[in-house]
Design a protein around this motif. Structure first.
Motif, PDB file in Angstrom:
ATOM      1  N   PHE A  72      39.463  43.557  40.478  1.00  0.00           N
ATOM      2  CA  PHE A  72      39.594  42.845  39.207  1.00  0.00           C
ATOM      3  C   PHE A  72      39.957  41.389  39.458  1.00  0.00           C
ATOM      4  N   ASN A 123      44.328  38.693  40.874  1.00  0.00           N
ATOM      5  CA  ASN A 123      43.294  39.610  41.359  1.00  0.00           C
ATOM      6  C   ASN A 123      43.868  40.482  42.471  1.00  0.00           C
ATOM      7  N   GLU A 128      37.082  42.653  32.456  1.00  0.00           N
ATOM      8  CA  GLU A 128      38.035  43.060  33.489  1.00  0.00           C
ATOM      9  C   GLU A 128      39.033  44.097  32.941  1.00  0.00           C
TER      10      GLU A 128
END
Length: 168
Positions: free
Chosen positions: A40, A51, A128
């Motif tokens: 992600f 992330n 996401e």
């Protein structure tokens, strides 16, 4: 009388199946095994990217919430305290699951003294959000171990004791 027995014979098995299905969906601790943190990348409301690389080696708590959700609002002070105590080994991402303007969320997070990153449901972030799984109720919280394994997920309000137990 015979009609009543026939109706009961039809309804009873269906209601049992329905209860079992709903129980599986709404169970707080029914975490499937061997689920890993998805790849992600999200941008918080301050422009910082979060992330897999930025959370590597830390526990990750992903909390889906909304300003209109009373249990979400009730658990925010627990998240603030938890993050204050454990930010050295935990990353907490507050995923705002509604589309509102940044000024409203800024006022909101200032009032609640939110000290962890807030991710807005924007065009950039929305896809996401889906990578973590379908959110069927709010709040929904996912807790991942430093190695990326899903420790547990919760639907409904969570408290600091539950959060702290998850990272032991």
């Amino acid at each position: 009388m015979k009609k009543i027995f026939i109706i009961l014979a039809i309804i009873l098995p269906l209601s049992i199946v329905h209860a079992i299905t709903l129980g599986g969906i709404f169970s707080k601790n029914s975490t499937p095994k061997n689920i890993q943190l998805p790849q992600f990348s999200v941008v918080d409301m301050n422009g910082k990217i979060h992330n897999n690389k930025t959370v590597k080696g830390k526990y990750l708590v992903v909390n889906f919430w909304a300003t209109w959700c009373p249990p979400c609002l009730k658990e925010i002070p627990a998240f603030v305290d938890f993050y204050d105590k454990h930010s050295d080994k935990v990353e907490l991402l507050g995923m705002d699951y509604e589309q509102v303007n940044i000024d409203k969320i800024t006022d909101f997070t200032d009032n609640f003294m939110v000290n962890y990153p807030i991710i807005l449901s924007s065009d950039k972030n929305r896809a996401e959000f889906e990578k973590f799984g379908k959110v069927v109720g709010m709040p929904t919280t996912y807790i991942y171990a430093p190695d990326g394994a899903l420790i547990n997920h919760y639907m409904g309000e969570i408290n600091i004791k539950t959060l702290e137990e998850a990272i032991r």
